[in-house]
Write a protein that holds these residues in place. Structure first.
Motif, PDB file in Angstrom:
ATOM      1  N   LEU A 106       0.847  -1.189   0.000  1.00 36.56           N
ATOM      2  CA  LEU A 106       0.000   0.000   0.000  1.00 36.56           C
ATOM      3  C   LEU A 106       0.882   1.239   0.000  1.00 36.56           C
ATOM      4  CD1 LEU A 106      -2.796  -0.803   2.637  1.00 36.56           C
ATOM      5  CD2 LEU A 106      -2.892  -1.096   0.166  1.00 36.56           C
ATOM      6  N   VAL A 110      -2.700   5.950   0.840  1.00 33.77           N
ATOM      7  CA  VAL A 110      -3.884   5.111   0.700  1.00 33.77           C
ATOM      8  C   VAL A 110      -4.523   4.956   2.076  1.00 33.77           C
ATOM      9  CG1 VAL A 110      -4.727   2.777   0.201  1.00 33.77           C
ATOM     10  CG2 VAL A 110      -3.052   3.850  -1.313  1.00 33.77           C
ATOM     11  N   VAL A 158      -1.820   0.178  -4.901  1.00 34.11           N
ATOM     12  CA  VAL A 158      -2.314  -1.019  -4.210  1.00 34.11           C
ATOM     13  C   VAL A 158      -1.920  -2.220  -5.055  1.00 34.11           C
ATOM     14  CG1 VAL A 158      -4.333  -2.265  -3.354  1.00 34.11           C
ATOM     15  CG2 VAL A 158      -4.266   0.243  -3.217  1.00 34.11           C
ATOM     16  N   TRP A 210     -11.124  -1.135  -4.605  1.00 35.80           N
ATOM     17  CA  TRP A 210      -9.868  -1.488  -3.958  1.00 35.80           C
ATOM     18  C   TRP A 210      -8.752  -0.480  -4.226  1.00 35.80           C
ATOM     19  CZ3 TRP A 210     -10.967  -4.635  -0.364  1.00 35.80           C
ATOM     20  CH2 TRP A 210     -11.905  -5.653  -0.537  1.00 35.80           C
ATOM     21  N   ASN A 211      -9.000   0.512  -5.051  1.00 32.30           N
ATOM     22  CA  ASN A 211      -7.989   1.552  -5.297  1.00 32.30           C
ATOM     23  C   ASN A 211      -8.687   2.728  -5.982  1.00 32.30           C
ATOM     24  OD1 ASN A 211      -5.719   3.084  -5.774  1.00 32.30           O
ATOM     25  ND2 ASN A 211      -4.601   1.513  -6.914  1.00 32.30           N
ATOM     26  N   HIS A 251      -7.264   6.161  -2.591  1.00 27.71           N
ATOM     27  CA  HIS A 251      -5.899   6.541  -2.954  1.00 27.71           C
ATOM     28  C   HIS A 251      -5.886   8.022  -3.309  1.00 27.71           C
ATOM     29  CE1 HIS A 251      -2.105   5.544  -5.579  1.00 27.71           C
ATOM     30  NE2 HIS A 251      -1.850   6.345  -4.565  1.00 27.71           N
TER      31      HIS A 251
END
Length: 336
Positions: A106, A110, A158, A210-211, A251
């Motif tokens: 990471l 983030v 990520v 997830w990002n 992010h």
């Protein structure tokens, strides 16, 4: 869950906030953090690592990355990313962590908003890395031309590494071959190195939750969804809305504008997540930074950043994409 961060003395606050957010939302996981400290004084390391003191399920180990990075720097003279080269650990990640099966990298900017168990347990098949689409090059004024028209250019903020697959597919050697051929020419440094080293078949694609790129306005993201083509898949409006309803990792991308939440001028509605977890770190009493206005250029970018999430920003992005022929000339890079 094995978690990997890299930091230098100037990025310890951000890394501490990121770690705290992960710990708060993943109390059901045993978490081993490996913290690559690039010239970070001992007192600052202790301050940063203190965010783990309230958690019995967390262990933090500080590592010196220089024994791995120095041979690379001498051999390839890589370009640093904002004064740091710690991210090039990807080029020796199997050597650095020979006893692990997988590890999650990471970036320090983030922030975690929910459980990472599903991400950690992702079935990666034969792929080396799980990563999400990078939206930044679609908006940037300078793009690494070898990648702009590739089917999938991923972001390196990520990264879930399957180290067994990385070893079998020789990720380290692939990365070093790229560094040998490109050296300081890559605009996005280690991220571009990975994109060149790994063909799409060796990358597992993660969805936006997830990002999620907090530094890209909602209007701009909607324009990106409109540019979705069979040759270059981005995401649909439905996928964008689904991600926003269940964000797990935010992010805070960006650099040339005050697009980081530790600046007082930052205007993203997602800044509240950073502030929330910052309040549980040793930096909670310190004021946010002020974006410098030393000359007219810096004053301009400060004011320009206030156009956050406007139709004008979205139209500008769409025009930029169209001028660069996004989608019409996509080609797979030949695998070496």
């Amino acid at each position: 869950m094995n978690l990997l961060y890299g930091t230098n003395a100037g990025y310890c606050e951000q890394t501490a906030v990121s770690m705290r957010s992960v710990f708060e939302n993943n109390r059901d996981l045993e978490i081993q953090v490996f913290l690559l400290c690039e010239q970070v004084p001992a007192e600052l390391r202790r301050k940063m690592c203190s965010v783990a003191d309230d958690f019995d399920n967390v262990q933090v180990t500080c590592l010196n990355p220089q024994p791995f990075l120095e041979p690379l720097e001498k051999a390839f003279q890589m370009r640093n990313w904002r004064g740091s080269s710690v991210q090039y650990i990807y080029a020796c990640i199997c050597d650095a962590f020979p006893r692990l099966d997988r590890i999650l990298w990471l970036d320090g900017d983030v922030v975690c908003c929910g459980s990472l168990r599903e991400l950690w347990e992702t079935d990666m098949g034969d792929t080396c890395v799980a990563a999400g689409l990078d939206c930044t090059p679609f908006l940037a004024l300078q793009v690494d031309k070898p990648f702009y028209n590739t089917p999938f250019y991923f972001n390196a903020g990520v990264l879930l590494f399957d180290l067994n697959n990385c070893y079998r597919h020789e990720l380290q050697q692939r990365c070093r071959n790229v560094l040998r051929g490109f050296g300081k020419k890559l605009a996005y440094c280690d991220q571009s190195m990975l994109n060149l080293a790994l063909p799409p078949r060796l990358v597992h694609r993660l969805d936006l939750r997830w990002n999620y790129p907090a530094g890209v306005s909602r209007a701009a993201m909607q324009c990106v969804s409109l540019r979705d083509t069979p040759e270059k898949r981005t995401f649909s409006a439905v996928q964008l809305n689904d991600a926003l309803s269940d964000l797990r990792l935010i992010h805070y991308i960006g650099g040339s504008l005050p697009t980081k939440p530790w600046f007082a001028e930052y205007r993203s509605p997602l800044r509240v997540d950073y502030i929330k977890y910052r309040a549980h770190t040793p930096w909670r009493e310190e004021p946010l930074r002020t974006w410098p206005r030393k000359d007219w250029k810096e004053a301009f970018v400060t004011d320009f950043s206030k156009t956050w999430d406007t139709p004008g920003m979205g139209a500008l992005v769409s025009l930029y994409q169209k001028l660069h022929g996004w989608g019409s000339s996509v080609q797979n890079l030949p695998e070496k």
